[in-house]
Design a protein around this motif. Structure first.
Motif, PDB file in Angstrom:
ATOM      1  N   MET A   1      -7.678 -65.004  19.791  1.00  0.00           N
ATOM      2  CA  MET A   1      -6.790 -66.156  19.626  1.00  0.00           C
ATOM      3  C   MET A   1      -6.908 -67.012  20.886  1.00  0.00           C
ATOM      4  SD  MET A   1      -5.503 -65.906  16.653  1.00  0.00           S
ATOM      5  CE  MET A   1      -4.336 -67.250  16.660  1.00  0.00           C
ATOM      6  N   VAL A   2      -7.220 -68.285  20.719  1.00  0.00           N
ATOM      7  CA  VAL A   2      -7.402 -69.182  21.860  1.00  0.00           C
ATOM      8  C   VAL A   2      -6.687 -70.511  21.563  1.00  0.00           C
ATOM      9  CG1 VAL A   2      -9.624 -68.231  22.603  1.00  0.00           C
ATOM     10  CG2 VAL A   2      -9.565 -70.013  20.851  1.00  0.00           C
ATOM     11  N   MET A   3      -6.742 -71.445  22.511  1.00  0.00           N
ATOM     12  CA  MET A   3      -6.171 -72.768  22.258  1.00  0.00           C
ATOM     13  C   MET A   3      -7.336 -73.738  22.040  1.00  0.00           C
ATOM     14  SD  MET A   3      -3.016 -72.065  22.470  1.00  0.00           S
ATOM     15  CE  MET A   3      -2.250 -73.661  22.337  1.00  0.00           C
ATOM     16  N   GLY A   4      -7.380 -74.378  20.870  1.00  0.00           N
ATOM     17  CA  GLY A   4      -8.479 -75.277  20.547  1.00  0.00           C
ATOM     18  C   GLY A   4      -7.995 -76.715  20.560  1.00  0.00           C
ATOM     19  N   ARG A   5      -8.797 -77.587  21.142  1.00  0.00           N
ATOM     20  CA  ARG A   5      -8.415 -79.001  21.188  1.00  0.00           C
ATOM     21  C   ARG A   5      -8.619 -79.622  19.813  1.00  0.00           C
ATOM     22  NH1 ARG A   5      -9.857 -84.209  24.060  1.00  0.00           N
ATOM     23  NH2 ARG A   5     -12.012 -83.608  24.369  1.00  0.00           N
ATOM     24  N   TRP A   6      -7.630 -80.388  19.357  1.00  0.00           N
ATOM     25  CA  TRP A   6      -7.789 -81.098  18.089  1.00  0.00           C
ATOM     26  C   TRP A   6      -8.721 -82.275  18.345  1.00  0.00           C
ATOM     27  CZ3 TRP A   6      -7.089 -79.901  13.253  1.00  0.00           C
ATOM     28  CH2 TRP A   6      -7.140 -80.899  12.287  1.00  0.00           C
ATOM     29  N   PRO A   7      -9.851 -82.360  17.617  1.00  0.00           N
ATOM     30  CA  PRO A   7     -10.851 -83.376  17.936  1.00  0.00           C
ATOM     31  C   PRO A   7     -10.253 -84.781  17.981  1.00  0.00           C
ATOM     32  CG  PRO A   7     -11.665 -81.886  16.277  1.00  0.00           C
ATOM     33  CD  PRO A   7     -10.236 -81.538  16.477  1.00  0.00           C
TER      34      PRO A   7
ATOM     35  N   TYR B   1      -4.086 -76.544  19.847  1.00  0.00           N
ATOM     36  CA  TYR B   1      -3.414 -75.678  18.882  1.00  0.00           C
ATOM     37  C   TYR B   1      -3.943 -74.253  19.029  1.00  0.00           C
ATOM     38  CZ  TYR B   1      -2.330 -80.078  16.555  1.00  0.00           C
ATOM     39  OH  TYR B   1      -1.895 -81.338  16.270  1.00  0.00           O
ATOM     40  N   GLU B   2      -3.091 -73.327  18.554  1.00  0.00           N
ATOM     41  CA  GLU B   2      -3.545 -71.939  18.546  1.00  0.00           C
ATOM     42  C   GLU B   2      -4.569 -71.774  17.432  1.00  0.00           C
ATOM     43  OE1 GLU B   2      -0.249 -68.936  20.210  1.00  0.00           O
ATOM     44  OE2 GLU B   2      -0.291 -69.227  18.059  1.00  0.00           O
TER      45      GLU B   2
ATOM     46  N   LYS C   1     -27.355 -71.334  18.346  1.00  0.00           N
ATOM     47  CA  LYS C   1     -28.256 -72.466  18.113  1.00  0.00           C
ATOM     48  C   LYS C   1     -27.563 -73.792  18.463  1.00  0.00           C
ATOM     49  CE  LYS C   1     -31.185 -74.252  14.524  1.00  0.00           C
ATOM     50  NZ  LYS C   1     -30.852 -74.660  13.187  1.00  0.00           N
ATOM     51  N   SER C   2     -26.353 -74.011  17.844  1.00  0.00           N
ATOM     52  CA  SER C   2     -25.672 -75.293  18.103  1.00  0.00           C
ATOM     53  C   SER C   2     -24.755 -75.210  19.317  1.00  0.00           C
ATOM     54  CB  SER C   2     -24.857 -75.693  16.874  1.00  0.00           C
ATOM     55  OG  SER C   2     -23.856 -74.728  16.632  1.00  0.00           O
ATOM     56  N   GLN C   3     -24.571 -73.982  19.847  1.00  0.00           N
ATOM     57  CA  GLN C   3     -23.652 -73.770  20.986  1.00  0.00           C
ATOM     58  C   GLN C   3     -22.216 -74.158  20.619  1.00  0.00           C
ATOM     59  OE1 GLN C   3     -24.333 -72.507  24.327  1.00  0.00           O
ATOM     60  NE2 GLN C   3     -26.048 -71.732  23.147  1.00  0.00           N
ATOM     61  N   LEU C   4     -21.851 -73.966  19.339  1.00  0.00           N
ATOM     62  CA  LEU C   4     -20.501 -74.343  18.907  1.00  0.00           C
ATOM     63  C   LEU C   4     -19.748 -73.112  18.421  1.00  0.00           C
ATOM     64  CD1 LEU C   4     -21.355 -77.553  16.857  1.00  0.00           C
ATOM     65  CD2 LEU C   4     -20.183 -77.489  19.062  1.00  0.00           C
TER      66      LEU C   4
ATOM     67  N   GLN D   1     -16.118 -76.627  25.914  1.00  0.00           N
ATOM     68  CA  GLN D   1     -15.129 -77.279  26.788  1.00  0.00           C
ATOM     69  C   GLN D   1     -13.848 -77.672  26.059  1.00  0.00           C
ATOM     70  OE1 GLN D   1     -18.261 -78.814  26.312  1.00  0.00           O
ATOM     71  NE2 GLN D   1     -18.063 -81.037  26.342  1.00  0.00           N
ATOM     72  N   ASP D   2     -13.843 -77.589  24.711  1.00  0.00           N
ATOM     73  CA  ASP D   2     -12.629 -77.917  23.966  1.00  0.00           C
ATOM     74  C   ASP D   2     -11.786 -76.678  23.673  1.00  0.00           C
ATOM     75  OD1 ASP D   2     -13.172 -80.578  23.959  1.00  0.00           O
ATOM     76  OD2 ASP D   2     -14.301 -80.526  22.079  1.00  0.00           O
ATOM     77  N   ILE D   3     -12.172 -75.557  24.263  1.00  0.00           N
ATOM     78  CA  ILE D   3     -11.412 -74.323  24.037  1.00  0.00           C
ATOM     79  C   ILE D   3     -10.898 -73.796  25.368  1.00  0.00           C
ATOM     80  CG2 ILE D   3     -11.499 -71.986  23.077  1.00  0.00           C
ATOM     81  CD1 ILE D   3     -13.705 -72.845  21.270  1.00  0.00           C
ATOM     82  N   LYS D   4      -9.625 -73.414  25.367  1.00  0.00           N
ATOM     83  CA  LYS D   4      -9.028 -72.813  26.571  1.00  0.00           C
ATOM     84  C   LYS D   4      -8.527 -71.429  26.195  1.00  0.00           C
ATOM     85  CE  LYS D   4      -8.889 -77.006  28.519  1.00  0.00           C
ATOM     86  NZ  LYS D   4     -10.172 -77.269  29.100  1.00  0.00           N
ATOM     87  N   SER D   5      -8.440 -70.571  27.198  1.00  0.00           N
ATOM     88  CA  SER D   5      -7.922 -69.248  26.881  1.00  0.00           C
ATOM     89  C   SER D   5      -6.417 -69.356  26.651  1.00  0.00           C
ATOM     90  CB  SER D   5      -8.241 -68.280  28.022  1.00  0.00           C
ATOM     91  OG  SER D   5      -7.110 -68.124  28.819  1.00  0.00           O
TER      92      SER D   5
END
Ligand SMILES: NC(=O)c1ccc[n+]([C@@H]2O[C@H](COP(=O)([O-])OP(=O)(O)OC[C@H]3O[C@@H](n4cnc5c(N)ncnc54)[C@H](OP(=O)(O)O)[C@@H]3O)[C@@H](O)[C@H]2O)c1
Ligand SMILES: CC(C)CCC[C@@H](C)[C@H]1CC[C@H]2C3=C(CC[C@]12C)[C@@]1(C)CC[C@H](O)C(C)(C)[C@@H]1CC3
Length: 543
Positions: A11-17, A23-24, A33-36, A52-56
């Protein structure tokens, strides 16, 4: 070799594009391959995010705990409702910029913490029944609409040819299937679309910039729609002058609609196939469920382009919209022929002029379409392709079609009243759309300096006075009043000419709630504050 920081199931915090809201989310997988990272939000939305759009989650939790003293519901309420948060235009820009900067992880100041609080409060509510139920519901819905929409258009077009188009005459007689397809009609539809495409690519008119994409890029659009409708009008007038019988459109309406349907279907297949090969940052949010039918229907790619030719923008603004006016004009000629008139009836003239004004206004202000939901957020798939190329030209022209065989004489008072309703609706529609468009394009426009705004965590502000302070969708209100003025000339003998009005209420109520939840996600507590200040959605004091 870059390290994989997060593991599947974490479970991480993801940036809403496109925003600074976190958000959790749960990590589903990582693609070397895509590094995503593919992550799933609480509402079941799956997205691919960059590292970079994901934080712990731990970092966020620690920070939120350290602020727990200021998080009492009472304080939260008093802060978010405080009138001080609604700022005058002059100060709001600074506030908005500060807000945007404040949530950057590396800015250690108290305003950042305050803003982060907002960000953390905007958690997606888990949907009742869980994501699986929602997904099944959406998939079944896509199958349903895919079949229902063409069938419904067919039904309407068969109804309008009846002397008594009432529901009592259901089902209308179906013509032999082989008569529905006509090569000549297909040729005309193709020629018309190519002609519009030619006008679109001509280097005439302004090159306008779209809103910033998730990547920060801004696409350019050739906004020469007004030029296109003027040239089209001249071409149609010349054709009529040369003896081309435009009443062909009236007598082959069904065949032309079927040909357009085939075109929109083939276009949607092309759109679906190409959407599978584009990079994730060019995809719309939603429409990427993995279910072929759902994605085909909803549309996957945000701005499909062939070189600089923007397919979504072109389809939304050109062949169908301008075609609608040509159809209306053809109906006026057919009415004169059928009813042996020297000029079209007053009712027909009103319907023609009103709808022409609507289309011309849309094309004159073509740039404004770039700040609408369809252009900014929705993928381009069958729903929009069919809507633009079949639904708009063939169902929005039903009032004119109806009048060909159902005359409705209008007295002077009725004429004046209907024109007044149309002008009122048009005024509200145009002023409110222009105000929002001007504000979104240049928030520091001096002409808007008197308006109050609410800053949001994304850096954008919300208008809270002027037209957007009367109701949350003043443009829908104006549009609905205009729709009333389009139906009134047809009288009250049948429901069919009122169909547009009924459909439009449903469409706009649905769009309004879709937009509300989208804005709630984007703007969080600032949106709640806006809704508390501007209480009604479309009709002041009622809804
Ligand atoms: N004839 C038809 O069939 C038909 C069908 C549908 C729509 N329309 C018309 O098309 C036009 C566009 O409609 P639309 O559905 O795309 O919606 P819209 O009202 O043009 O756009 C909604 C967006 O405006 C922004 N917004 C909302 N409240 C705001 C505020 N207080 N201050 C500043 N920005 C605010 C938000 O986007 P951001 O904050 O992200 O900028 C929101 O997502 C309307 O006039 C509508 O009547 C016609
Ligand atoms: C049930 C589905 C098939 C619904 C499909 C919806 C589309 C037909 C509409 C969605 C957005 C609409 C729209 C216009 C036309 C109809 C839609 C494409 C519009 C181009 C009409 C002229 C206006 O001036 C406008 C430019 C504001 C408007 C923009 C939205």
């Amino acid at each position: 070799m870059p390290t994989v920081r997060f593991q599947s199931g974490e479970m991480v915090m993801g940036r809403w594009p496109g925003s600074n809201l976190y958000y959790e989310v749960k990590v589903l997988r990582f693609s070397p391959k895509s590094q995503l990272y593919t992550v799933i939000y609480k509402d079941g939305t799956e997205l691919e995010l960059k590292d970079q759009d994901i934080k712990s989650a731990t970092g966020f939790r620690t920070r939120s705990r350290s602020r727990s003293r200021s998080r009492s519901p009472a304080r939260r309420r008093s802060r978010s409702r405080s009138p001080a948060r609604i700022t005058r235009r002059s100060s709001s820009r600074t506030a908005a910029v500060a807000a945007a900067a404040a949530i950057t992880e590396s800015t250690p100041n108290s305003r950042r913490d305050a803003k982060l609080k907002d960000v953390l409060e905007v958690r997606l509510k888990p949907l009742v029944g869980g994501p699986k139920t929602l997904i099944i519901f959406l998939f079944v819905g896509a199958y349903f609409w895919l079949l229902f929409l063409p069938a419904w258009v067919l039904f309407l077009l068969l109804q309008v040819t009846l002397v008594d188009p009432s529901l009592a005459n259901f089902p209308p007689p179906l013509p032999p299937l082989e008569t529905l397809f006509d090569g000549q009609a297909l040729g005309i539809v193709l020629l018309w679309t190519l002609f519009q495409a030619l006008l679109y690519i001509l280097p005439v008119g302004k090159l306008s910039e779209g809103m910033p994409l998730r990547t920060g890029e801004r696409l350019k659009y050739r906004t020469n729609g007004f030029f296109a409708i003027v040239v089209s009008a001249v071409a149609v007038a010349a054709a009529v002058y040369q003896g081309v019988d435009l009443t062909y459109i009236h007598s082959n309406f069904l065949q032309l609609a079927v040909a357009s349907f085939l075109g929109s279907f083939l276009l949607s297949v092309y759109l679906y196939v190409r959407s599978r090969y584009v990079p994730p940052d060019q995809l719309a949010l939603g429409g990427n469920s993995g279910n072929v039918v759902y994605d085909f229907f909803k549309g996957h790619e945000l701005n499909p382009r062939i070189k600089n030719f923007d397919l979504k923008f072109f389809c939304e603004m050109r062949p169908g919209l301008i075609g609608w006016c040509v159809i209306n004009f053809a109906m006026a000629l057919a009415e004169m022929q059928e009813q042996h008139l020297e000029a079209p009836s007053h009712a027909m003239i009103l319907v023609n002029l009103f709808q022409l004004l609507y289309v011309v206004d849309g094309l004159w202000n073509e740039e404004a379409i770039l700040t609408t939901m369809d252009l900014m957020h929705d993928g381009f798939g069958f729903m929009l392709a069919f809507g633009d190329l079949v639904w708009v030209p063939f169902t929005y022209s039903l009032q004119a079609y109806y009048l060909v065989t159902h005359p409705n004489p209008l007295g002077l008072p009725a004429l004046i009243a209907i024109v007044a309703i149309k002008l009122l609706g048009f005024y509200i529609f145009r002023m409110s759309n222009s105000q929002k468009n001007a504000f979104r394009r240049n928030p520091s426009d001096p002409k808007l300096a008197h308006l109050k705004t609410i800053p949001t965590a994304t850096g954008k502000s919300l208008l809270v006075s002027g037209w957007w302070g009367v109701v949350r969708h003043p443009n829908y209100l104006g549009d609905l009043i205009m729709a009333l003025a389009w139906s009134l000339p047809c009288g009250f003998s049948h429901l069919l000419p009122w169909y547009y009005m009924i459909y439009f209420i449903i469409l706009l109520v649905h769009r309004n709630s879709r937009d509300m939840s989208e804005c709630r996600r984007k703007y969080g507590s600032a949106w709640d504050e806006y809704c508390q200040t501007v209480r009604y959605r479309i009709i002041p004091g009622i809804y």
